[in-house]
Design a protein around this motif. Structure first.
Motif, short mmCIF file in Angstrom:
data_model
loop_
_atom_site.label_atom_id
_atom_site.label_comp_id
_atom_site.label_asym_id
_atom_site.label_seq_id
_atom_site.Cartn_x
_atom_site.Cartn_y
_atom_site.Cartn_z
N UNK A 60 0.84 -1.19 0.00
CA UNK A 60 0.00 0.00 0.00
C UNK A 60 0.87 1.24 0.00
N UNK A 61 0.38 2.30 -0.58
CA UNK A 61 1.11 3.56 -0.62
C UNK A 61 0.91 4.29 0.71
N UNK A 62 1.97 4.84 1.23
CA UNK A 62 1.91 5.52 2.53
C UNK A 62 1.29 6.91 2.39
N UNK A 63 0.78 7.48 3.48
CA UNK A 63 0.27 8.85 3.43
C UNK A 63 1.34 9.85 2.98
N UNK A 64 2.58 9.59 3.36
CA UNK A 64 3.67 10.48 2.96
C UNK A 64 3.88 10.43 1.45
N UNK A 65 3.81 9.22 0.88
CA UNK A 65 3.96 9.07 -0.58
C UNK A 65 2.77 9.70 -1.30
N UNK A 66 1.57 9.55 -0.72
CA UNK A 66 0.39 10.18 -1.34
C UNK A 66 0.54 11.70 -1.37
N UNK A 67 1.14 12.27 -0.34
CA UNK A 67 1.32 13.72 -0.28
C UNK A 67 2.18 14.20 -1.42
N UNK A 68 3.09 13.37 -1.87
CA UNK A 68 3.99 13.75 -2.96
C UNK A 68 3.43 13.42 -4.34
N UNK A 69 2.35 12.65 -4.36
CA UNK A 69 1.74 12.23 -5.61
C UNK A 69 1.38 13.43 -6.48
N UNK A 70 1.82 13.42 -7.70
CA UNK A 70 1.51 14.51 -8.62
C UNK A 70 2.16 15.82 -8.23
N UNK A 71 3.23 15.76 -7.46
CA UNK A 71 3.93 16.99 -7.09
C UNK A 71 3.08 17.93 -6.27
#
Length: 92
Positions: free
Chosen positions: A16-27
């Motif tokens: 699963x993608x972490x909340x931190x990685x989601x925050x960076x999603x799409x810049x």
């Protein structure tokens, strides 16, 4: 929370993608709109005034789930995202 996914469609927790990685999603330029009942507003928007129960509202969220905006129409939430150069995506 229930899911319509079968066990062979579920993503293992370690993938699963972490909340931190989601925050960076799409810049930082990705957002989504979520319908929300007035009874649930205080959980996400503690600064919001008390609202009449049973009202359908729409929340604009950053990709990591951070609430950005609360409005009474989906169209207004999308327009606000566009005005801040955010790309809205569908989530299921």
């Amino acid at each position: 929370m229930t899911s319509n996914m079968t066990s062979d469609q579920m993503i293992p927790r370690d993938q699963m993608i972490s909340p931190e990685a989601l925050a960076l999603l799409g810049g930082g330029k990705i957002a989504y709109v979520k319908a929300i009942r007035s009874e649930d507003v205080q959980k996400q928007f503690p600064q919001a005034p008390e609202l009449a129960p049973g009202t359908q509202l729409y929340a604009l969220h950053a990709a990591d789930g951070t609430p950005i905006l609360l409005t009474d129409s989906r169209e207004a939430a999308i327009a606000n995202a566009w005005s801040h150069e955010l790309e809205t995506v569908s989530v299921h």
